[in-house]
Design a protein around this motif. Structure first.
Motif, PDB file in Angstrom:
ATOM      1  N   ASN A  48       0.922  -1.306   0.054  1.00 37.86           N
ATOM      2  CA  ASN A  48      -0.012  -0.005  -0.131  1.00 37.86           C
ATOM      3  C   ASN A  48       0.773   1.143   0.077  1.00 37.86           C
ATOM      4  O   ASN A  48       0.474   2.263  -0.542  1.00 37.86           O
ATOM      5  CB  ASN A  48      -0.912  -0.109   1.111  1.00 37.86           C
ATOM      6  CG  ASN A  48      -2.010  -0.997   1.065  1.00 37.86           C
ATOM      7  OD1 ASN A  48      -2.458  -1.272   0.161  1.00 37.86           O
ATOM      8  ND2 ASN A  48      -2.639  -1.712   2.240  1.00 37.86           N
ATOM      9  N   ALA A  51       2.480   1.588  -3.374  1.00 39.80           N
ATOM     10  CA  ALA A  51       1.333   2.121  -4.285  1.00 39.80           C
ATOM     11  C   ALA A  51       1.069   3.667  -4.192  1.00 39.80           C
ATOM     12  O   ALA A  51       0.934   4.290  -5.095  1.00 39.80           O
ATOM     13  CB  ALA A  51       0.015   1.398  -4.022  1.00 39.80           C
ATOM     14  N   ARG A  52       0.982   4.094  -2.995  1.00 36.05           N
ATOM     15  CA  ARG A  52       0.830   5.663  -2.551  1.00 36.05           C
ATOM     16  C   ARG A  52       1.987   6.485  -3.169  1.00 36.05           C
ATOM     17  O   ARG A  52       2.043   7.514  -3.845  1.00 36.05           O
ATOM     18  CB  ARG A  52       0.704   5.820  -0.734  1.00 36.05           C
ATOM     19  CG  ARG A  52      -0.686   5.590  -0.710  1.00 36.05           C
ATOM     20  CD  ARG A  52      -0.829   6.139   0.809  1.00 36.05           C
ATOM     21  NE  ARG A  52       0.028   5.396   1.694  1.00 36.05           N
ATOM     22  CZ  ARG A  52      -0.425   4.539   2.478  1.00 36.05           C
ATOM     23  NH1 ARG A  52      -1.749   4.440   2.658  1.00 36.05           N
ATOM     24  NH2 ARG A  52       0.491   3.818   3.143  1.00 36.05           N
ATOM     25  N   ALA A  54       3.891   5.483  -5.722  1.00 33.67           N
ATOM     26  CA  ALA A  54       3.917   5.679  -7.156  1.00 33.67           C
ATOM     27  C   ALA A  54       2.877   6.368  -7.622  1.00 33.67           C
ATOM     28  O   ALA A  54       3.093   7.226  -8.563  1.00 33.67           O
ATOM     29  CB  ALA A  54       3.580   3.981  -7.470  1.00 33.67           C
ATOM     30  N   GLU A  55       1.852   6.520  -6.872  1.00 36.32           N
ATOM     31  CA  GLU A  55       0.664   7.424  -7.094  1.00 36.32           C
ATOM     32  C   GLU A  55       1.197   9.027  -7.260  1.00 36.32           C
ATOM     33  O   GLU A  55       0.848   9.765  -8.093  1.00 36.32           O
ATOM     34  CB  GLU A  55      -0.689   7.399  -6.324  1.00 36.32           C
ATOM     35  CG  GLU A  55      -1.369   5.914  -6.731  1.00 36.32           C
ATOM     36  CD  GLU A  55      -2.607   5.818  -5.959  1.00 36.32           C
ATOM     37  OE1 GLU A  55      -2.921   6.807  -5.203  1.00 36.32           O
ATOM     38  OE2 GLU A  55      -3.283   4.932  -5.867  1.00 36.32           O
ATOM     39  N   ALA A  56       2.042   9.585  -6.383  1.00 31.39           N
ATOM     40  CA  ALA A  56       2.415  10.608  -6.021  1.00 31.39           C
ATOM     41  C   ALA A  56       3.553  10.937  -7.127  1.00 31.39           C
ATOM     42  O   ALA A  56       3.589  11.830  -7.524  1.00 31.39           O
ATOM     43  CB  ALA A  56       3.052  10.584  -4.525  1.00 31.39           C
ATOM     44  N   MET A  58       3.561   9.544 -10.049  1.00 29.37           N
ATOM     45  CA  MET A  58       2.773   9.821 -11.312  1.00 29.37           C
ATOM     46  C   MET A  58       2.138  11.341 -11.062  1.00 29.37           C
ATOM     47  O   MET A  58       2.231  11.984 -12.222  1.00 29.37           O
ATOM     48  CB  MET A  58       1.829   8.736 -11.281  1.00 29.37           C
ATOM     49  CG  MET A  58       2.267   7.471 -11.834  1.00 29.37           C
ATOM     50  SD  MET A  58       0.731   6.173 -12.097  1.00 29.37           S
ATOM     51  CE  MET A  58      -0.397   6.890 -12.002  1.00 29.37           C
ATOM     52  N   VAL A  59       1.775  11.575 -10.035  1.00 33.74           N
ATOM     53  CA  VAL A  59       1.153  12.969 -10.229  1.00 33.74           C
ATOM     54  C   VAL A  59       2.320  14.025 -10.224  1.00 33.74           C
ATOM     55  O   VAL A  59       2.182  14.878 -11.140  1.00 33.74           O
ATOM     56  CB  VAL A  59       0.436  13.374  -8.719  1.00 33.74           C
ATOM     57  CG1 VAL A  59       0.111  14.674  -8.602  1.00 33.74           C
ATOM     58  CG2 VAL A  59      -0.890  12.496  -8.652  1.00 33.74           C
ATOM     59  N   ARG A  60       3.359  13.957  -9.755  1.00 32.43           N
ATOM     60  CA  ARG A  60       4.580  14.822  -9.958  1.00 32.43           C
ATOM     61  C   ARG A  60       4.870  14.714 -11.577  1.00 32.43           C
ATOM     62  O   ARG A  60       5.378  15.845 -12.054  1.00 32.43           O
ATOM     63  CB  ARG A  60       5.689  14.653  -9.060  1.00 32.43           C
ATOM     64  CG  ARG A  60       5.368  14.909  -7.615  1.00 32.43           C
ATOM     65  CD  ARG A  60       6.595  14.848  -6.624  1.00 32.43           C
ATOM     66  NE  ARG A  60       7.317  13.368  -6.987  1.00 32.43           N
ATOM     67  CZ  ARG A  60       7.220  12.444  -5.878  1.00 32.43           C
ATOM     68  NH1 ARG A  60       6.277  12.801  -4.992  1.00 32.43           N
ATOM     69  NH2 ARG A  60       7.811  11.541  -6.301  1.00 32.43           N
ATOM     70  N   ARG A  62       3.111  13.874 -14.089  1.00 28.46           N
ATOM     71  CA  ARG A  62       2.305  14.514 -14.855  1.00 28.46           C
ATOM     72  C   ARG A  62       2.336  16.066 -14.970  1.00 28.46           C
ATOM     73  O   ARG A  62       2.211  16.689 -16.041  1.00 28.46           O
ATOM     74  CB  ARG A  62       0.822  13.919 -14.456  1.00 28.46           C
ATOM     75  CG  ARG A  62      -0.218  14.453 -15.342  1.00 28.46           C
ATOM     76  CD  ARG A  62      -1.612  14.051 -15.020  1.00 28.46           C
ATOM     77  NE  ARG A  62      -1.612  12.509 -15.504  1.00 28.46           N
ATOM     78  CZ  ARG A  62      -1.938  11.613 -14.300  1.00 28.46           C
ATOM     79  NH1 ARG A  62      -2.262  11.862 -13.167  1.00 28.46           N
ATOM     80  NH2 ARG A  62      -1.877  10.242 -14.651  1.00 28.46           N
TER      81      ARG A  62
END
Length: 143
Positions: A48, A51-52, A54-56, A58-60, A62
């Motif tokens: 978890n 995954a968090r 990786a999401e952060a 991806m946001v950076r 993007r």
């Protein structure tokens, strides 16, 4: 107590004695399952967290891509007028080069026919080159 009760209690005691090894095996298996469950919970928490992260990321990423895209668009928009100006200057330069080439072609035979002044000798090579260039560039009517 009657003999039947004694027999039934002995059978029950035998069954309980036979159930003890199964109960011990079951207890060991449950202990392993609990240990594995704790490890799995730790792994799930790590997953978890990954995954968090990786999401952060991806946001950076993007946001960085959008910023880069905007910068490229701005630079492209700023370069388009320069491109148009350069295209115009190249077209004018080509026209002037063609015109100059025509004047040079027309002036070469005239320069060969032109008499050389024999008066005062020129003082430098630059002056001689200047006279030669002026003679080559003048049309017939101006001489």
């Amino acid at each position: 107590m009657s003999p039947l009760e004694w027999i039934l209690q002995l059978v029950l005691l035998g069954l309980l004695g036979a159930a003890i090894p199964f109960a011990l095996r079951l207890e060991r298996a449950l202990r392993e399952i609990r240990r594995d469950r704790a490890a799995m919970d730790g792994s799930a928490q790590g997953l978890n967290e990954a995954a968090r992260m990786a999401e952060a990321a991806m946001v950076r990423l993007r946001a960085s891509a959008e910023l880069s895209g905007r910068q490229v668009a701005e630079r492209t928009a700023a370069a388009e007028p320069l491109r148009d100006d350069l295209r115009y200057l190249v077209e004018r330069a080509e026209a002037l080069a063609d015109r100059l080439e025509g004047l040079v072609r027309n002036g070469r035979p005239l320069a060969a026919e032109m008499p050389r002044p024999a008066e005062a000798p020129l003082q430098s090579q630059a002056e001689r080159d200047l006279i030669r260039a002026l003679a080559a560039g003048l049309p017939k009517a101006a001489r």
